[in-house]
Design an enzyme around this catalytic site. Structure first.
Site, PDB file in Angstrom:
ATOM      1  N   HIS B 144     -55.804 -81.588  24.172  1.00 33.36           N
ATOM      2  CA  HIS B 144     -55.967 -80.140  23.076  1.00 33.36           C
ATOM      3  C   HIS B 144     -54.228 -80.674  23.288  1.00 33.36           C
ATOM      4  CE1 HIS B 144     -56.046 -75.944  23.769  1.00 33.36           C
ATOM      5  NE2 HIS B 144     -54.985 -76.440  23.855  1.00 33.36           N
ATOM      6  N   GLU B 145     -53.555 -80.678  24.487  1.00 37.96           N
ATOM      7  CA  GLU B 145     -51.729 -80.979  24.172  1.00 37.96           C
ATOM      8  C   GLU B 145     -51.632 -82.340  23.124  1.00 37.96           C
ATOM      9  OE1 GLU B 145     -50.453 -78.905  25.235  1.00 37.96           O
ATOM     10  OE2 GLU B 145     -51.782 -78.152  26.434  1.00 37.96           O
TER      11      GLU B 145
END
Lengths: 191, 405
Positions: B144-145
Protein backbone atom coordinates in the site's frame (compact mmCIF):
# COMPACT_ATOMS: atom_id res chain seq x y z
CA UNK A 1 -2.49 29.54 -60.15
CA UNK A 2 0.44 28.39 -62.21
CA UNK A 3 1.55 24.80 -62.52
CA UNK A 4 4.75 25.75 -60.73
CA UNK A 5 2.80 26.94 -57.69
CA UNK A 6 0.73 23.75 -57.56
CA UNK A 7 3.84 21.64 -57.91
CA UNK A 8 5.46 23.58 -55.07
CA UNK A 9 2.45 23.11 -52.80
CA UNK A 10 2.31 19.39 -53.59
CA UNK A 11 6.03 19.12 -52.89
CA UNK A 12 5.64 20.95 -49.58
CA UNK A 13 2.75 18.71 -48.53
CA UNK A 14 4.77 15.61 -49.39
CA UNK A 15 7.80 17.00 -47.53
CA UNK A 16 5.68 17.78 -44.47
CA UNK A 17 4.16 14.30 -44.61
CA UNK A 18 7.62 12.74 -44.89
CA UNK A 19 8.87 14.82 -41.99
CA UNK A 20 5.93 13.65 -39.83
CA UNK A 21 6.64 10.03 -40.74
CA UNK A 22 10.33 10.43 -39.92
CA UNK A 23 9.50 12.07 -36.57
CA UNK A 24 7.05 9.27 -35.80
CA UNK A 25 9.63 6.62 -36.66
CA UNK A 26 12.28 8.30 -34.49
CA UNK A 27 9.85 8.69 -31.59
CA UNK A 28 8.61 5.12 -31.79
CA UNK A 29 12.14 3.78 -32.14
CA UNK A 30 13.17 5.59 -28.96
CA UNK A 31 10.12 4.31 -27.09
CA UNK A 32 10.99 0.77 -28.17
CA UNK A 33 14.59 1.12 -27.02
CA UNK A 34 13.39 2.41 -23.65
CA UNK A 35 10.94 -0.46 -23.28
CA UNK A 36 13.50 -3.03 -24.37
CA UNK A 37 15.92 -1.71 -21.76
CA UNK A 38 13.22 -1.98 -19.11
CA UNK A 39 12.60 -5.60 -20.10
CA UNK A 40 16.34 -6.33 -19.99
CA UNK A 41 16.59 -4.61 -16.63
CA UNK A 42 13.71 -6.68 -15.24
CA UNK A 43 15.39 -9.82 -16.58
CA UNK A 44 18.69 -8.97 -14.93
CA UNK A 45 16.76 -8.45 -11.68
CA UNK A 46 15.52 -12.05 -11.94
CA UNK A 47 19.11 -13.11 -12.55
CA UNK A 48 20.29 -11.26 -9.44
CA UNK A 49 17.68 -13.00 -7.29
CA UNK A 50 18.28 -16.44 -8.81
CA UNK A 51 21.99 -16.04 -8.18
CA UNK A 52 21.19 -15.09 -4.61
CA UNK A 53 19.11 -18.24 -4.25
CA UNK A 54 22.01 -20.31 -5.59
CA UNK A 55 24.35 -18.59 -3.11
CA UNK A 56 22.06 -19.22 -0.14
CA UNK A 57 21.61 -22.95 -0.73
CA UNK A 58 25.11 -24.09 0.44
CA UNK A 59 24.51 -21.98 3.54
CA UNK A 60 21.18 -23.67 4.17
CA UNK A 61 22.60 -27.15 3.62
CA UNK A 62 25.54 -26.40 5.92
CA UNK A 63 23.27 -25.17 8.74
CA UNK A 64 20.85 -28.07 8.44
CA UNK A 65 23.36 -30.92 7.91
CA UNK A 66 24.25 -31.35 11.56
CA UNK A 67 20.61 -31.82 12.52
CA UNK A 68 19.44 -33.93 9.60
CA UNK A 69 21.90 -36.80 9.41
CA UNK A 70 19.50 -39.25 7.76
CA UNK A 71 18.27 -37.06 4.93
CA UNK A 72 21.11 -37.45 2.44
CA UNK A 73 18.65 -37.91 -0.45
CA UNK A 74 16.98 -34.56 0.23
CA UNK A 75 20.30 -32.72 0.30
CA UNK A 76 21.43 -34.39 -2.91
CA UNK A 77 18.19 -33.44 -4.69
CA UNK A 78 18.73 -29.79 -3.78
CA UNK A 79 22.40 -29.76 -4.73
CA UNK A 80 21.69 -31.42 -8.10
CA UNK A 81 18.79 -29.08 -8.89
CA UNK A 82 21.03 -26.13 -8.01
CA UNK A 83 23.79 -27.35 -10.35
CA UNK A 84 21.27 -27.79 -13.18
CA UNK A 85 19.76 -24.36 -12.63
CA UNK A 86 23.19 -22.71 -12.61
CA UNK A 87 24.03 -24.37 -15.92
CA UNK A 88 20.84 -23.35 -17.77
CA UNK A 89 21.41 -21.30 -20.93
CA UNK A 90 18.07 -20.17 -22.41
CA UNK A 91 15.08 -18.46 -20.79
CA UNK A 92 12.94 -21.57 -21.26
CA UNK A 93 15.62 -23.87 -19.79
CA UNK A 94 16.17 -21.60 -16.83
CA UNK A 95 12.43 -21.52 -16.15
CA UNK A 96 12.30 -25.31 -16.11
CA UNK A 97 15.39 -25.80 -13.95
CA UNK A 98 14.46 -23.08 -11.45
CA UNK A 99 10.99 -24.59 -11.14
CA UNK A 100 12.58 -27.92 -10.25
CA UNK A 101 14.87 -26.24 -7.73
CA UNK A 102 11.84 -24.53 -6.16
CA UNK A 103 10.16 -27.94 -5.85
CA UNK A 104 13.23 -29.46 -4.22
CA UNK A 105 13.38 -26.58 -1.73
CA UNK A 106 9.74 -26.83 -0.74
CA UNK A 107 10.16 -30.61 -0.23
CA UNK A 108 13.18 -29.87 1.94
CA UNK A 109 11.15 -27.44 4.03
CA UNK A 110 8.49 -30.10 4.55
CA UNK A 111 11.17 -32.47 5.87
CA UNK A 112 12.45 -29.74 8.21
CA UNK A 113 9.07 -29.88 10.00
CA UNK A 114 10.25 -33.19 11.56
CA UNK A 115 13.26 -31.55 13.22
CA UNK A 116 12.09 -29.17 15.98
CA UNK A 117 15.67 -28.53 17.17
CA UNK A 118 16.64 -27.27 13.75
CA UNK A 119 13.53 -25.10 13.52
CA UNK A 120 14.51 -23.39 16.78
CA UNK A 121 18.10 -22.71 15.67
CA UNK A 122 18.72 -18.94 15.30
CA UNK A 123 21.11 -19.34 12.36
CA UNK A 124 18.67 -21.57 10.55
CA UNK A 125 15.82 -19.11 11.15
CA UNK A 126 17.94 -16.32 9.68
CA UNK A 127 18.81 -18.37 6.56
CA UNK A 128 15.17 -19.39 6.29
CA UNK A 129 13.98 -15.77 6.32
CA UNK A 130 16.55 -14.85 3.67
CA UNK A 131 15.61 -17.83 1.54
CA UNK A 132 11.86 -17.31 1.79
CA UNK A 133 12.34 -13.64 0.97
CA UNK A 134 14.51 -14.59 -2.00
CA UNK A 135 11.74 -16.93 -3.20
CA UNK A 136 9.35 -13.97 -2.99
CA UNK A 137 11.79 -11.69 -4.76
CA UNK A 138 12.13 -14.23 -7.55
CA UNK A 139 8.36 -14.41 -7.88
CA UNK A 140 8.04 -10.61 -7.83
CA UNK A 141 10.85 -9.97 -10.29
CA UNK A 142 9.32 -12.58 -12.59
CA UNK A 143 6.00 -10.76 -12.19
CA UNK A 144 7.65 -7.42 -13.04
CA UNK A 145 9.48 -8.99 -16.01
CA UNK A 146 6.28 -10.48 -17.40
CA UNK A 147 4.43 -7.18 -16.95
CA UNK A 148 7.15 -5.33 -18.85
CA UNK A 149 7.35 -8.02 -21.51
CA UNK A 150 3.61 -7.97 -22.10
CA UNK A 151 3.70 -4.18 -22.49
CA UNK A 152 6.68 -4.40 -24.88
CA UNK A 153 5.16 -7.24 -26.94
CA UNK A 154 1.86 -5.41 -27.23
CA UNK A 155 3.57 -2.28 -28.49
CA UNK A 156 5.66 -4.00 -31.18
CA UNK A 157 2.66 -5.99 -32.44
CA UNK A 158 0.17 -3.14 -32.70
CA UNK A 159 -0.41 -1.22 -35.92
CA UNK A 160 1.25 1.10 -36.98
CA UNK A 161 4.14 0.78 -34.54
CA UNK A 162 4.66 -2.83 -35.69
CA UNK A 163 6.03 -1.46 -39.00
CA UNK A 164 8.75 0.43 -37.14
CA UNK A 165 9.42 -2.67 -35.06
CA UNK A 166 9.80 -4.67 -38.28
CA UNK A 167 12.25 -2.22 -39.88
CA UNK A 168 14.55 -2.18 -36.87
CA UNK A 169 13.87 -5.86 -36.07
CA UNK A 170 12.54 -5.54 -32.54
CA UNK A 171 11.28 -9.01 -31.74
CA UNK A 172 8.86 -10.39 -29.20
CA UNK A 173 10.29 -11.51 -25.86
CA UNK A 174 9.53 -14.79 -24.13
CA UNK A 175 7.53 -14.78 -20.92
CA UNK A 176 9.14 -16.40 -17.91
CA UNK A 177 6.92 -19.45 -17.55
CA UNK A 178 7.05 -21.75 -14.56
CA UNK A 179 7.13 -25.32 -15.79
CA UNK A 180 6.69 -27.36 -12.63
CA UNK A 181 2.99 -28.02 -12.15
CA UNK A 182 3.30 -27.98 -8.37
CA UNK A 183 4.73 -24.48 -8.34
CA UNK A 184 2.09 -23.20 -10.69
CA UNK A 185 -0.62 -24.22 -8.25
CA UNK A 186 1.07 -22.43 -5.37
CA UNK A 187 3.26 -19.79 -7.00
CA UNK A 188 5.13 -19.18 -3.79
CA UNK A 189 7.10 -21.67 -1.77
CA UNK A 190 5.74 -21.50 1.74
CA UNK A 191 7.99 -22.20 4.68
CA UNK B 1 -0.76 1.75 -14.65
CA UNK B 2 0.99 4.65 -16.41
CA UNK B 3 -2.37 6.12 -17.28
CA UNK B 4 -3.30 6.10 -13.60
CA UNK B 5 -0.08 7.87 -12.63
CA UNK B 6 -0.59 10.50 -15.34
CA UNK B 7 -4.16 11.22 -14.21
CA UNK B 8 -3.07 11.32 -10.60
CA UNK B 9 -0.36 13.85 -11.38
CA UNK B 10 -2.83 16.05 -13.29
CA UNK B 11 -5.31 15.90 -10.39
CA UNK B 12 -2.55 16.81 -7.95
CA UNK B 13 -1.61 19.90 -9.94
CA UNK B 14 -5.27 20.92 -10.27
CA UNK B 15 -5.92 20.47 -6.58
CA UNK B 16 -2.80 22.35 -5.54
CA UNK B 17 -3.85 25.22 -7.82
CA UNK B 18 -7.32 25.33 -6.25
CA UNK B 19 -5.78 25.33 -2.79
CA UNK B 20 -3.41 28.11 -3.87
CA UNK B 21 -6.43 30.15 -5.02
CA UNK B 22 -7.95 29.68 -1.55
CA UNK B 23 -4.72 30.78 0.10
CA UNK B 24 -4.10 33.81 -2.13
CA UNK B 25 -7.75 34.90 -2.01
CA UNK B 26 -7.66 34.71 1.76
CA UNK B 27 -4.48 36.79 1.82
CA UNK B 28 -5.99 39.46 -0.46
CA UNK B 29 -9.23 39.73 1.52
CA UNK B 30 -7.45 39.97 4.85
CA UNK B 31 -5.13 42.63 3.46
CA UNK B 32 -8.09 44.67 2.25
CA UNK B 33 -9.88 44.34 5.57
CA UNK B 34 -6.89 45.55 7.53
CA UNK B 35 -5.78 48.50 5.46
CA UNK B 36 -8.43 49.27 2.83
CA UNK B 37 -8.55 48.22 -0.86
CA UNK B 38 -4.86 49.05 -1.36
CA UNK B 39 -3.96 46.44 1.24
CA UNK B 40 -5.23 43.68 -1.03
CA UNK B 41 -1.98 43.62 -2.97
CA UNK B 42 0.07 43.59 0.22
CA UNK B 43 -2.01 40.75 1.68
CA UNK B 44 -1.63 38.81 -1.55
CA UNK B 45 2.12 39.26 -1.43
CA UNK B 46 2.39 38.20 2.20
CA UNK B 47 0.26 35.10 1.56
CA UNK B 48 2.39 34.25 -1.48
CA UNK B 49 5.50 34.78 0.60
CA UNK B 50 4.31 32.40 3.33
CA UNK B 51 3.36 29.81 0.74
CA UNK B 52 6.66 30.03 -1.20
CA UNK B 53 8.77 29.75 1.95
CA UNK B 54 6.80 26.78 3.27
CA UNK B 55 6.85 25.04 -0.12
CA UNK B 56 10.61 25.52 -0.43
CA UNK B 57 11.10 24.08 3.04
CA UNK B 58 8.84 21.11 2.30
CA UNK B 59 10.61 20.49 -1.01
CA UNK B 60 14.07 20.56 0.47
CA UNK B 61 13.48 18.72 3.74
CA UNK B 62 9.75 18.06 4.19
CA UNK B 63 10.23 14.30 4.46
CA UNK B 64 12.97 14.71 7.08
CA UNK B 65 10.77 17.04 9.14
CA UNK B 66 7.84 14.61 8.97
CA UNK B 67 9.99 11.61 9.88
CA UNK B 68 11.58 13.43 12.79
CA UNK B 69 8.17 14.67 13.97
CA UNK B 70 6.91 11.08 13.90
CA UNK B 71 9.82 9.83 16.00
CA UNK B 72 11.08 7.55 13.21
CA UNK B 73 14.56 6.00 13.16
CA UNK B 74 16.30 4.81 9.98
CA UNK B 75 17.10 1.11 10.18
CA UNK B 76 19.32 -1.37 8.34
CA UNK B 77 18.70 -4.96 7.30
CA UNK B 78 20.14 -6.31 10.57
CA UNK B 79 17.64 -4.55 12.83
CA UNK B 80 14.58 -6.18 11.29
CA UNK B 81 15.45 -8.49 8.35
CA UNK B 82 11.81 -9.33 7.62
CA UNK B 83 10.68 -5.70 7.26
CA UNK B 84 13.69 -4.88 5.12
CA UNK B 85 13.12 -7.94 2.91
CA UNK B 86 9.41 -7.19 2.50
CA UNK B 87 10.16 -3.59 1.43
CA UNK B 88 12.73 -4.90 -1.04
CA UNK B 89 10.21 -7.42 -2.41
CA UNK B 90 7.65 -4.67 -3.01
CA UNK B 91 10.22 -2.38 -4.61
CA UNK B 92 11.11 -5.19 -7.03
CA UNK B 93 7.45 -5.87 -7.81
CA UNK B 94 6.77 -2.18 -8.49
CA UNK B 95 10.03 -1.62 -10.39
CA UNK B 96 10.91 1.32 -8.11
CA UNK B 97 14.25 1.97 -6.42
CA UNK B 98 14.58 0.72 -2.85
CA UNK B 99 13.20 3.36 -0.43
CA UNK B 100 14.77 4.15 2.93
CA UNK B 101 13.23 2.14 5.78
CA UNK B 102 12.22 3.67 9.13
CA UNK B 103 10.74 2.26 12.31
CA UNK B 104 8.53 4.49 14.50
CA UNK B 105 8.92 4.06 18.24
CA UNK B 106 5.24 3.41 19.02
CA UNK B 107 3.10 0.37 19.94
CA UNK B 108 0.09 1.55 17.84
CA UNK B 109 0.11 -0.26 14.47
CA UNK B 110 0.38 2.19 11.56
CA UNK B 111 2.58 3.10 8.58
CA UNK B 112 3.27 5.90 6.09
CA UNK B 113 5.42 6.81 3.11
CA UNK B 114 6.99 10.17 2.31
CA UNK B 115 9.54 11.81 0.02
CA UNK B 116 9.83 14.09 -2.99
CA UNK B 117 9.97 11.41 -5.70
CA UNK B 118 10.45 7.64 -5.94
CA UNK B 119 14.24 8.09 -5.80
CA UNK B 120 14.17 9.85 -2.44
CA UNK B 121 11.22 8.04 -0.87
CA UNK B 122 11.00 6.66 2.66
CA UNK B 123 8.69 4.07 4.19
CA UNK B 124 8.04 4.19 7.94
CA UNK B 125 6.21 1.58 10.03
CA UNK B 126 5.57 1.46 13.78
CA UNK B 127 7.09 -1.18 16.06
CA UNK B 128 3.53 -2.20 16.97
CA UNK B 129 2.75 -3.00 13.34
CA UNK B 130 5.81 -5.26 13.07
CA UNK B 131 4.89 -7.15 16.23
CA UNK B 132 1.22 -7.66 15.33
CA UNK B 133 1.22 -8.54 11.63
CA UNK B 134 2.44 -11.68 9.92
CA UNK B 135 4.53 -11.65 6.76
CA UNK B 136 1.62 -11.56 4.29
CA UNK B 137 -0.11 -8.77 6.20
CA UNK B 138 3.07 -6.73 6.45
CA UNK B 139 3.53 -7.21 2.71
CA UNK B 140 0.01 -5.86 2.10
CA UNK B 141 0.72 -2.74 4.17
CA UNK B 142 4.14 -2.13 2.58
CA UNK B 143 2.54 -2.71 -0.85
CA UNK B 144 0.00 0.00 0.00
CA UNK B 145 2.79 2.44 0.92
CA UNK B 146 4.78 1.48 -2.17
CA UNK B 147 1.69 2.22 -4.29
CA UNK B 148 1.54 5.71 -2.77
CA UNK B 149 5.12 6.17 -3.96
CA UNK B 150 4.33 4.65 -7.38
CA UNK B 151 1.25 6.86 -7.84
CA UNK B 152 3.30 9.96 -6.85
CA UNK B 153 0.98 10.61 -3.90
CA UNK B 154 3.78 11.30 -1.47
CA UNK B 155 4.83 14.69 -2.84
CA UNK B 156 1.19 15.70 -3.20
CA UNK B 157 0.36 14.88 0.41
CA UNK B 158 3.38 16.86 1.61
CA UNK B 159 2.65 19.91 -0.56
CA UNK B 160 -1.10 19.87 0.11
CA UNK B 161 -0.47 19.46 3.83
CA UNK B 162 1.84 22.47 3.82
CA UNK B 163 -0.72 24.51 1.87
CA UNK B 164 -3.49 23.53 4.26
CA UNK B 165 -1.21 24.46 7.13
CA UNK B 166 -0.59 27.95 5.70
CA UNK B 167 -4.30 28.62 5.11
CA UNK B 168 -5.17 27.54 8.65
CA UNK B 169 -2.31 29.60 10.06
CA UNK B 170 -3.25 32.75 8.14
CA UNK B 171 -6.95 32.61 9.04
CA UNK B 172 -6.21 31.81 12.69
CA UNK B 173 -3.84 34.76 13.01
CA UNK B 174 -6.39 37.06 11.39
CA UNK B 175 -9.39 35.86 13.42
CA UNK B 176 -7.50 36.04 16.69
CA UNK B 177 -6.19 39.49 15.78
CA UNK B 178 -9.82 40.56 15.21
CA UNK B 179 -10.91 39.17 18.55
CA UNK B 180 -8.20 40.67 20.72
CA UNK B 181 -6.91 43.67 18.79
CA UNK B 182 -9.91 45.35 17.14
CA UNK B 183 -8.47 48.80 17.93
CA UNK B 184 -5.46 48.52 15.70
CA UNK B 185 -7.67 47.56 12.78
CA UNK B 186 -9.72 50.75 13.17
CA UNK B 187 -6.59 52.85 13.15
CA UNK B 188 -5.46 51.34 9.84
CA UNK B 189 -8.80 51.76 8.11
CA UNK B 190 -9.29 55.39 9.20
CA UNK B 191 -5.72 56.07 8.07
CA UNK B 192 -6.78 54.91 4.63
CA UNK B 193 -9.22 57.81 4.57
CA UNK B 194 -12.22 55.65 3.68
CA UNK B 195 -15.69 55.88 5.17
CA UNK B 196 -16.51 53.47 8.02
CA UNK B 197 -19.28 51.68 6.08
CA UNK B 198 -17.12 50.30 3.27
CA UNK B 199 -14.47 49.11 5.68
CA UNK B 200 -17.06 47.36 7.84
CA UNK B 201 -18.45 45.44 4.85
CA UNK B 202 -14.93 44.46 3.82
CA UNK B 203 -14.27 43.35 7.35
CA UNK B 204 -17.35 41.14 7.45
CA UNK B 205 -16.43 39.61 4.10
CA UNK B 206 -12.90 39.00 5.40
CA UNK B 207 -14.16 37.25 8.53
CA UNK B 208 -16.52 35.04 6.49
CA UNK B 209 -13.70 34.17 4.06
CA UNK B 210 -11.28 33.54 6.92
CA UNK B 211 -13.74 31.05 8.41
CA UNK B 212 -14.66 29.40 5.10
CA UNK B 213 -11.23 29.18 3.44
CA UNK B 214 -9.72 26.58 5.79
CA UNK B 215 -12.89 24.46 5.55
CA UNK B 216 -12.86 24.68 1.73
CA UNK B 217 -9.18 23.77 1.56
CA UNK B 218 -9.70 20.91 3.96
CA UNK B 219 -12.62 19.50 1.95
CA UNK B 220 -10.55 19.61 -1.24
CA UNK B 221 -7.69 17.90 0.56
CA UNK B 222 -9.82 15.20 2.11
CA UNK B 223 -11.79 14.39 -1.03
CA UNK B 224 -8.66 13.48 -2.90
CA UNK B 225 -6.78 11.86 -0.06
CA UNK B 226 -9.66 9.42 0.46
CA UNK B 227 -9.70 8.49 -3.22
CA UNK B 228 -5.97 7.92 -3.05
CA UNK B 229 -6.39 5.43 -0.22
CA UNK B 230 -8.63 3.27 -2.41
CA UNK B 231 -6.19 3.54 -5.29
CA UNK B 232 -3.27 2.57 -3.04
CA UNK B 233 -5.25 -0.46 -1.79
CA UNK B 234 -5.83 -1.48 -5.40
CA UNK B 235 -2.14 -0.94 -6.18
CA UNK B 236 -1.13 -3.03 -3.19
CA UNK B 237 -3.19 -5.98 -4.39
CA UNK B 238 -1.77 -5.61 -7.89
CA UNK B 239 1.74 -5.89 -6.43
CA UNK B 240 1.17 -8.64 -3.86
CA UNK B 241 -1.59 -10.54 -5.74
CA UNK B 242 -3.04 -11.36 -2.34
CA UNK B 243 -5.96 -9.13 -1.19
CA UNK B 244 -6.53 -11.09 2.02
CA UNK B 245 -3.12 -9.99 3.35
CA UNK B 246 -4.02 -6.30 3.31
CA UNK B 247 -7.62 -7.00 4.38
CA UNK B 248 -6.60 -8.88 7.50
CA UNK B 249 -3.87 -6.31 8.24
CA UNK B 250 -6.49 -3.52 8.13
CA UNK B 251 -8.74 -5.60 10.35
CA UNK B 252 -6.00 -6.10 12.92
CA UNK B 253 -5.12 -2.40 12.86
CA UNK B 254 -8.80 -1.44 13.24
CA UNK B 255 -9.37 -3.79 16.16
CA UNK B 256 -6.17 -2.86 17.93
CA UNK B 257 -6.58 -1.53 21.44
CA UNK B 258 -3.21 0.13 21.86
CA UNK B 259 -3.34 3.85 22.66
CA UNK B 260 -3.48 6.01 19.54
CA UNK B 261 -0.27 7.04 17.79
CA UNK B 262 1.38 9.61 20.04
CA UNK B 263 3.33 11.53 17.41
CA UNK B 264 0.56 11.98 14.82
CA UNK B 265 -1.18 15.32 14.33
CA UNK B 266 -3.85 16.83 12.06
CA UNK B 267 -1.45 17.64 9.23
CA UNK B 268 0.33 14.28 9.20
CA UNK B 269 -2.84 12.19 9.68
CA UNK B 270 -3.71 11.74 5.97
CA UNK B 271 -0.29 10.18 5.34
CA UNK B 272 -0.92 7.10 7.46
CA UNK B 273 -2.44 3.89 6.10
CA UNK B 274 -5.20 4.16 8.71
CA UNK B 275 -6.36 7.39 10.33
CA UNK B 276 -4.43 7.51 13.62
CA UNK B 277 -7.25 9.45 15.36
CA UNK B 278 -10.17 7.08 14.80
CA UNK B 279 -11.67 5.86 18.01
CA UNK B 280 -13.27 2.45 18.42
CA UNK B 281 -16.80 2.05 17.10
CA UNK B 282 -16.55 4.94 14.67
CA UNK B 283 -15.68 2.93 11.60
CA UNK B 284 -19.00 3.35 9.83
CA UNK B 285 -18.96 7.12 10.11
CA UNK B 286 -18.21 8.34 6.63
CA UNK B 287 -18.49 12.10 6.63
CA UNK B 288 -17.00 14.83 4.47
CA UNK B 289 -14.20 15.64 6.85
CA UNK B 290 -12.75 12.15 7.11
CA UNK B 291 -9.25 11.75 5.64
CA UNK B 292 -9.65 8.01 5.16
CA UNK B 293 -12.47 5.89 3.77
CA UNK B 294 -14.26 3.78 6.38
CA UNK B 295 -11.92 0.90 7.16
CA UNK B 296 -14.74 -1.68 7.19
CA UNK B 297 -15.55 -0.70 3.61
CA UNK B 298 -11.94 -1.06 2.51
CA UNK B 299 -11.84 -4.54 4.04
CA UNK B 300 -15.13 -5.56 2.38
CA UNK B 301 -13.89 -4.40 -1.03
CA UNK B 302 -10.66 -6.37 -0.66
CA UNK B 303 -12.52 -9.51 0.43
CA UNK B 304 -14.88 -9.10 -2.53
CA UNK B 305 -12.00 -9.57 -4.99
CA UNK B 306 -12.15 -13.16 -6.12
CA UNK B 307 -11.48 -12.97 -9.86
CA UNK B 308 -8.02 -11.51 -10.09
CA UNK B 309 -5.59 -8.89 -8.82
CA UNK B 310 -5.73 -6.23 -11.53
CA UNK B 311 -6.95 -2.66 -11.02
CA UNK B 312 -10.08 -3.60 -12.96
CA UNK B 313 -10.86 -6.38 -10.50
CA UNK B 314 -10.52 -3.96 -7.59
CA UNK B 315 -12.76 -1.48 -9.37
CA UNK B 316 -15.42 -4.17 -9.92
CA UNK B 317 -15.28 -5.16 -6.26
CA UNK B 318 -15.55 -1.48 -5.31
CA UNK B 319 -18.71 -1.05 -7.38
CA UNK B 320 -20.11 -4.27 -5.91
CA UNK B 321 -19.57 -3.22 -2.32
CA UNK B 322 -20.30 0.50 -2.37
CA UNK B 323 -22.98 0.48 -5.09
CA UNK B 324 -21.50 3.73 -6.35
CA UNK B 325 -19.40 4.76 -9.33
CA UNK B 326 -15.83 3.55 -9.53
CA UNK B 327 -13.05 5.69 -8.05
CA UNK B 328 -10.67 4.64 -10.82
CA UNK B 329 -10.06 6.72 -13.91
CA UNK B 330 -11.82 4.67 -16.59
CA UNK B 331 -8.91 4.89 -19.03
CA UNK B 332 -6.63 3.21 -16.46
CA UNK B 333 -8.80 0.10 -16.39
CA UNK B 334 -7.20 -1.85 -19.20
CA UNK B 335 -7.90 -5.53 -19.22
CA UNK B 336 -5.19 -7.47 -17.41
CA UNK B 337 -5.25 -11.11 -16.58
CA UNK B 338 -3.61 -11.30 -13.17
CA UNK B 339 -4.20 -14.35 -11.04
CA UNK B 340 -4.45 -14.24 -7.25
CA UNK B 341 -2.07 -16.31 -5.17
CA UNK B 342 -2.35 -18.45 -2.08
CA UNK B 343 -1.46 -17.51 1.48
CA UNK B 344 2.17 -18.07 2.32
CA UNK B 345 2.87 -16.96 5.84
CA UNK B 346 2.55 -18.89 9.04
CA UNK B 347 -0.06 -17.79 11.53
CA UNK B 348 1.32 -15.09 13.80
CA UNK B 349 1.46 -15.74 17.50
CA UNK B 350 -1.54 -13.87 18.84
CA UNK B 351 -0.54 -13.87 22.50
CA UNK B 352 -0.70 -10.39 23.92
CA UNK B 353 2.34 -10.61 26.24
CA UNK B 354 4.48 -12.05 23.47
CA UNK B 355 3.53 -9.21 21.12
CA UNK B 356 4.29 -6.61 23.77
CA UNK B 357 7.69 -8.19 24.36
CA UNK B 358 8.30 -8.10 20.61
CA UNK B 359 7.47 -4.39 20.43
CA UNK B 360 10.08 -3.83 23.17
CA UNK B 361 12.65 -5.99 21.39
CA UNK B 362 12.18 -4.20 18.07
CA UNK B 363 12.66 -0.84 19.76
CA UNK B 364 15.77 -2.09 21.57
CA UNK B 365 17.24 -3.23 18.27
CA UNK B 366 16.41 0.12 16.66
CA UNK B 367 18.16 1.85 19.55
CA UNK B 368 21.36 -0.15 19.12
CA UNK B 369 21.00 -2.91 21.73
CA UNK B 370 23.09 -6.04 21.10
CA UNK B 371 21.26 -9.37 21.36
CA UNK B 372 23.23 -12.42 22.54
CA UNK B 373 21.74 -15.90 22.69
CA UNK B 374 23.18 -18.04 25.45
CA UNK B 375 23.45 -21.82 25.13
CA UNK B 376 21.00 -22.21 28.02
CA UNK B 377 18.27 -20.53 25.95
CA UNK B 378 18.49 -17.14 27.64
CA UNK B 379 18.63 -14.04 25.41
CA UNK B 380 20.82 -11.24 26.76
CA UNK B 381 19.94 -7.72 25.61
CA UNK B 382 22.97 -5.47 25.99
CA UNK B 383 22.31 -1.70 25.96
CA UNK B 384 24.54 0.40 23.66
CA UNK B 385 26.16 2.22 26.60
CA UNK B 386 27.35 -1.02 28.24
CA UNK B 387 31.08 -0.52 28.62
CA UNK B 388 32.59 -3.88 29.74
CA UNK B 389 33.96 -6.31 27.13
CA UNK B 390 32.22 -9.38 28.57
CA UNK B 391 28.89 -10.19 30.18
CA UNK B 392 27.82 -13.10 32.37
CA UNK B 393 24.60 -14.99 31.73
CA UNK B 394 22.44 -14.59 34.87
CA UNK B 395 21.03 -18.10 34.55
CA UNK B 396 23.96 -20.39 33.75
CA UNK B 397 26.87 -17.97 34.45
CA UNK B 398 28.52 -18.50 31.05
CA UNK B 399 30.69 -15.52 30.14
CA UNK B 400 30.01 -13.99 26.70
CA UNK B 401 32.11 -11.54 24.72
CA UNK B 402 30.28 -8.35 23.77
CA UNK B 403 31.19 -7.55 20.18
CA UNK B 404 30.61 -3.91 19.43
CA UNK B 405 30.95 -3.20 15.73
Amino acid sequence: MSIGMIALIVLLVIAAGLLLVILYVIGTYNVFVGLRNQVDNAWSQIDVQLKRRHDLIPNLVETAKGYMKHERGTFEAITNARAQAMGAKTVADAGKAEGALGDALSKFMLVVENYPDLKANQNFLAVQEELSSTENKIAFSRQAYNDQTMFFNNRIQMFPSNIVAGIFSFTKRDFFEVSAAAEREAPKVSF
Amino acid sequence: MWELIRINKRNSVLLLMLMAVCLLGLGAVIGMAISGPDGGMLGLMIATGIWVVLTLISFSSGDQILLAASNATAVTHDVHPQLFNVVEEMSIASGLPMPKVYIINDPAPNAFATGRNPKSASVAVTAGLLAKLNRDELQGVVGHEMSHILHRDILFVTLAGIMLGSVVLLSQVFLRGMMYGGGSRRRYSSGGGKGGGGAAILLIIAIVVAILAPIMTQLLYFALSRRREYLADAGSVRLTRYPEGLASALEKIANDRAPQLASANKVTAPMFIVNPFKKMGQWNLSDLTSTHPPISERIRILRNMSQGASLKDYSDAFVNVTKSRTVMPVSALTKEDIALRQASAEAKNEQKEKQLRQVGDIMRKVNGFIFLTCACGMTLKIPPNYSAATVECPRCHTVHNVNKT
